[in-house]
Enzyme design. Structure first.
Site, PDB file in Angstrom:
ATOM      1  N   THR A  19       0.824  -1.215   0.000  1.00  0.00           N
ATOM      2  CA  THR A  19       0.000   0.000   0.000  1.00  0.00           C
ATOM      3  C   THR A  19       0.861   1.270   0.000  1.00  0.00           C
ATOM      4  O   THR A  19       0.666   2.163  -0.825  1.00  0.00           O
ATOM      5  CB  THR A  19      -0.904   0.006   1.256  1.00  0.00           C
ATOM      6  OG1 THR A  19      -1.621  -1.228   1.300  1.00  0.00           O
ATOM      7  CG2 THR A  19      -1.876   1.156   1.225  1.00  0.00           C
ATOM      8  N   GLY A 118       5.351   1.601  11.306  1.00  0.00           N
ATOM      9  CA  GLY A 118       5.083   0.308  11.933  1.00  0.00           C
ATOM     10  C   GLY A 118       6.282  -0.285  12.656  1.00  0.00           C
ATOM     11  O   GLY A 118       6.160  -1.286  13.351  1.00  0.00           O
ATOM     12  N   SER A 147       3.582   7.458  12.209  1.00  0.00           N
ATOM     13  CA  SER A 147       2.514   6.706  11.545  1.00  0.00           C
ATOM     14  C   SER A 147       1.557   7.681  10.854  1.00  0.00           C
ATOM     15  O   SER A 147       1.691   8.902  10.990  1.00  0.00           O
ATOM     16  CB  SER A 147       1.756   5.867  12.571  1.00  0.00           C
ATOM     17  OG  SER A 147       0.958   6.723  13.364  1.00  0.00           O
ATOM     18  N   CYS A 148       0.557   7.151  10.170  1.00  0.00           N
ATOM     19  CA  CYS A 148      -0.341   8.015   9.383  1.00  0.00           C
ATOM     20  C   CYS A 148      -1.120   8.991  10.274  1.00  0.00           C
ATOM     21  O   CYS A 148      -1.102  10.206  10.045  1.00  0.00           O
ATOM     22  CB  CYS A 148      -1.280   7.170   8.539  1.00  0.00           C
ATOM     23  SG  CYS A 148      -2.060   5.816   9.412  1.00  0.00           S
ATOM     24  N   ASN A 149      -1.790   8.488  11.299  1.00  0.00           N
ATOM     25  CA  ASN A 149      -2.527   9.393  12.182  1.00  0.00           C
ATOM     26  C   ASN A 149      -1.594  10.366  12.889  1.00  0.00           C
ATOM     27  O   ASN A 149      -1.904  11.554  13.049  1.00  0.00           O
ATOM     28  CB  ASN A 149      -3.298   8.589  13.245  1.00  0.00           C
ATOM     29  CG  ASN A 149      -4.699   8.236  12.797  1.00  0.00           C
ATOM     30  OD1 ASN A 149      -5.454   9.117  12.383  1.00  0.00           O
ATOM     31  ND2 ASN A 149      -5.055   6.967  12.865  1.00  0.00           N
ATOM     32  N   HIS A 200      -0.341   6.663  19.379  1.00  0.00           N
ATOM     33  CA  HIS A 200      -0.107   7.974  18.767  1.00  0.00           C
ATOM     34  C   HIS A 200       0.338   9.017  19.785  1.00  0.00           C
ATOM     35  O   HIS A 200       1.204   9.846  19.494  1.00  0.00           O
ATOM     36  CB  HIS A 200      -1.378   8.432  18.051  1.00  0.00           C
ATOM     37  CG  HIS A 200      -1.960   7.347  17.191  1.00  0.00           C
ATOM     38  ND1 HIS A 200      -2.847   6.401  17.668  1.00  0.00           N
ATOM     39  CD2 HIS A 200      -1.738   7.042  15.897  1.00  0.00           C
ATOM     40  CE1 HIS A 200      -3.160   5.561  16.694  1.00  0.00           C
ATOM     41  NE2 HIS A 200      -2.498   5.935  15.608  1.00  0.00           N
TER      42      HIS A 200
HETATM   43  N1  LIG Z   1      -1.255   0.877   5.030  1.00  0.00           N
HETATM   44  C1  LIG Z   1      -1.367   1.974   5.725  1.00  0.00           C
HETATM   45  O1  LIG Z   1      -2.451   2.529   5.790  1.00  0.00           O
HETATM   46  C2  LIG Z   1      -0.183   2.578   6.414  1.00  0.00           C
HETATM   47  C3  LIG Z   1      -0.218   3.920   6.752  1.00  0.00           C
HETATM   48  C4  LIG Z   1       0.908   4.513   7.340  1.00  0.00           C
HETATM   49  C5  LIG Z   1       2.005   3.739   7.636  1.00  0.00           C
HETATM   50  N2  LIG Z   1       1.993   2.403   7.305  1.00  0.00           N
HETATM   51  C6  LIG Z   1       3.217   1.655   7.597  1.00  0.00           C
HETATM   52  O2  LIG Z   1       3.874   1.402   6.349  1.00  0.00           O
HETATM   53  C7  LIG Z   1       4.564   0.148   6.414  1.00  0.00           C
HETATM   54  C8  LIG Z   1       4.062  -0.730   5.276  1.00  0.00           C
HETATM   55  O3  LIG Z   1       2.678  -0.942   5.450  1.00  0.00           O
HETATM   56  P1  LIG Z   1       1.756  -1.347   4.214  1.00  0.00           P
HETATM   57  O4  LIG Z   1       0.363  -1.217   4.683  1.00  0.00           O
HETATM   58  O5  LIG Z   1       2.200  -0.648   2.990  1.00  0.00           O
HETATM   59  O6  LIG Z   1       2.100  -2.893   4.097  1.00  0.00           O
HETATM   60  P2  LIG Z   1       1.621  -3.877   2.953  1.00  0.00           P
HETATM   61  O7  LIG Z   1       0.573  -3.245   2.103  1.00  0.00           O
HETATM   62  O8  LIG Z   1       1.317  -5.178   3.596  1.00  0.00           O
HETATM   63  O9  LIG Z   1       2.910  -4.010   2.054  1.00  0.00           O
HETATM   64  C9  LIG Z   1       4.083  -4.601   2.505  1.00  0.00           C
HETATM   65  C10 LIG Z   1       4.766  -5.162   1.283  1.00  0.00           C
HETATM   66  O10 LIG Z   1       6.068  -5.599   1.634  1.00  0.00           O
HETATM   67  C11 LIG Z   1       6.282  -6.815   0.920  1.00  0.00           C
HETATM   68  N3  LIG Z   1       7.401  -7.552   1.505  1.00  0.00           N
HETATM   69  C12 LIG Z   1       7.490  -8.196   2.683  1.00  0.00           C
HETATM   70  N4  LIG Z   1       8.716  -8.731   2.834  1.00  0.00           N
HETATM   71  C13 LIG Z   1       9.411  -8.416   1.714  1.00  0.00           C
HETATM   72  C14 LIG Z   1      10.720  -8.664   1.265  1.00  0.00           C
HETATM   73  N5  LIG Z   1      11.608  -9.362   2.004  1.00  0.00           N
HETATM   74  N6  LIG Z   1      11.099  -8.184   0.070  1.00  0.00           N
HETATM   75  C15 LIG Z   1      10.233  -7.489  -0.695  1.00  0.00           C
HETATM   76  N7  LIG Z   1       8.970  -7.218  -0.338  1.00  0.00           N
HETATM   77  C16 LIG Z   1       8.573  -7.677   0.860  1.00  0.00           C
HETATM   78  C17 LIG Z   1       4.958  -7.512   0.999  1.00  0.00           C
HETATM   79  O11 LIG Z   1       4.889  -8.562   0.086  1.00  0.00           O
HETATM   80  P3  LIG Z   1       3.683  -9.637   0.160  1.00  0.00           P
HETATM   81  O12 LIG Z   1       2.616  -9.027  -0.700  1.00  0.00           O
HETATM   82  O13 LIG Z   1       4.266 -10.864  -0.381  1.00  0.00           O
HETATM   83  O14 LIG Z   1       3.263  -9.769   1.597  1.00  0.00           O
HETATM   84  C18 LIG Z   1       4.018  -6.360   0.689  1.00  0.00           C
HETATM   85  O15 LIG Z   1       3.905  -6.163  -0.703  1.00  0.00           O
HETATM   86  C19 LIG Z   1       4.295  -0.390   7.820  1.00  0.00           C
HETATM   87  O16 LIG Z   1       5.329   0.056   8.675  1.00  0.00           O
HETATM   88  C20 LIG Z   1       3.006   0.286   8.211  1.00  0.00           C
HETATM   89  O17 LIG Z   1       2.837   0.363   9.606  1.00  0.00           O
HETATM   90  C21 LIG Z   1       0.941   1.828   6.683  1.00  0.00           C
END
Ligand SMILES: NC(=O)c1ccc[n+]([C@@H]2O[C@H](COP(=O)([O-])OP(=O)(O)OC[C@H]3O[C@@H](n4cnc5c(N)ncnc54)[C@H](OP(=O)(O)O)[C@@H]3O)[C@@H](O)[C@H]2O)c1
Length: 367
Positions: A19, A118, A147-149, A200
């Site tokens: 994402t 995260g 984080s986002c919030n 947060h």
């Molecule tokens: N989503 C949100 O709303 C949001 C908002 C703010 C901050 N965050 C933070 O942003 C970070 C990422 O969150 P996200 O929601 O973007 O996670 P996500 O959508 O689950 O994406 C994580 C990606 O990393 C990949 N991955 C895992 N191990 C890997 C490796 N060794 N090599 C290459 N790719 C790998 C995963 O592959 P697979 O598809 O195979 O699992 C997935 O595509 C976290 O720290 C989260 O707390 C998220």
């Protein structure tokens, strides 16, 4: 890390194309002083296909990659070591909590890394916010974004503090239980209350000197934008209209006015509107959204409601952080303006002269 004399673009590796990762990869590609060195993935997805089609170099960085070059992914240009070998910095955007598992590899390659919110504060040298402690990213090797919030709260509260002095803030966060692109988790009914204070409050207090803030978080079956209801006590008397004007001219905050062409005040509606209206990648809205009509001020107390596009709000701050790491002389204003211009966030009336808290000096890194 070189200083302002640096001529060639900073080569950024993005690891994880989920994402947030795919948005960071797209944002890096749009900066004139950065170059997308490559993207690390562990399996093919529609987004890796799109990235290839856009010309990105793909590397296989799954768990098995540590053992040596990996070519299981068709068309991959190598493994983790190969990607690190052609990069100046890593944006590690894997799932929350995975960051520490590759820290040794990043350290051995001598490459700084920027994580998202995260990851644990204990694993990083600095928790970064462009509005609060931009200056401290210089010289750091392991940094995480808020984080986002928390990013939304940091933009808002630092702006209010600079202008009026915040003596106390209480925030209730109504959070999405999943992202629009995640089919395998999230709740379908009810409300999940975080018992005690959500992360947060402590996260923001740790980087924002003297801030009195308490946060309560409730997750609900929603996938588009977190909503925040805030009560903020201000030291200097003001008016609702003045506060609205302040927020209107602040970078990365947009106010929406029900009397304008956009009359929506619902999150799903607003999201659909932004996506339809926006020419931005993925239809994102990385600005903190404030409903003008929610701004109420009485006897030193401000109340207002905001919304956070959780998928994209940390992207501009991530770009600022990378730029600051490699340009220690670049001011906060210049950096934020450059990021916003490249991402199309700048708008008429935005003032970059003063952003957030006054500049932090010295090495007093707060995590
Ligand atoms: N989503 C949100 O709303 C949001 C908002 C703010 C901050 N965050 C933070 O942003 C970070 C990422 O969150 P996200 O929601 O973007 O996670 P996500 O959508 O689950 O994406 C994580 C990606 O990393 C990949 N991955 C895992 N191990 C890997 C490796 N060794 N090599 C290459 N790719 C790998 C995963 O592959 P697979 O598809 O195979 O699992 C997935 O595509 C976290 O720290 C989260 O707390 C998220």
């Amino acid at each position: 890390m070189n200083g302002s004399a640096r001529r060639r673009p900073v080569r950024v590796a993005v690891i994880g194309l989920g994402t947030v990762g795919r948005r960071i990869a797209a944002a890096v590609s749009r900066q004139s002083d950065m170059e997308l060195a490559g993207i690390g993935i562990r399996r093919e997805t529609p987004f890796s296909f799109l990235a290839r089609r856009a010309g990105a170099s793909i590397f296989s960085t799954g768990a098995h990659a540590a053992a040596g070059p990996v070519w299981e992914l068709e068309g991959a240009q190598g493994g983790l070591g190969d990607l690190l070998g052609r990069s100046d910095v890593v944006a590690d955007v894997r799932q929350a909590g995975l960051g520490a598992t590759l820290l040794d590899e990043y350290r051995s390659a001598g490459i700084p890394v920027v994580f998202q919110g995260g990851e644990r504060a204990a694993d990083v040298e600095l928790t970064f916010s462009s509005f609060v402690n931009y200056e401290l990213a210089s010289g750091k090797n392991v940094v995480r974004l808020t984080s986002c919030n928390t990013t939304g709260l940091a933009r808002l509260l630092s702006t209010l503090h600079r202008e009026y002095g915040v003596t106390r803030a209480d925030a209730v966060l109504v959070r999405c239980s999943t992202d629009p692109d995640k089919a395998n988790h999230g709740m379908i009914n009810g409300a999940l209350v975080t018992l005690g204070e959500s992360h947060h409050g402590p996260d923001l207090r740790a980087i924002f000197p003297g801030l009195e803030l308490s946060t309560t978080s409730i997750a609900v079956p929603m996938s588009q934008r977190h909503v925040q209801a805030l009560t903020v006590q201000l030291r200097t008397p003001t008016h609702a209209r003045e506060i609205e004007q302040l927020l209107c001219r602040t970078p990365r905050i947009v106010t929406i006015d029900r009397s304008s062409a956009n009359t929506t005040n619902g999150v799903a509606e607003q999201f659909a509107y932004d996506a339809a209206d926006s020419l931005r990648t993925f239809g994102d809205a990385p600005e903190l959204l404030v409903w003008s009509a929610s701004i109420r001020y009485e006897d030193g107390v401000l109340r207002l409601c905001t919304a956070v596009d959780m998928q994209s709000i940390t992207v501009p701050e991530t770009i600022d952080c990378i730029r600051r790491m490699f340009s220690p002389d670049l001011s906060r204003s210049e950096c934020v303006r450059a990021t916003d211009a490249a991402l199309g966030l700048w708008r008429n009336g935005t003032s970059y002269a003063q952003i957030g808290l006054p500049a932090v000096s010295g090495a007093g890194a707060l995590t």
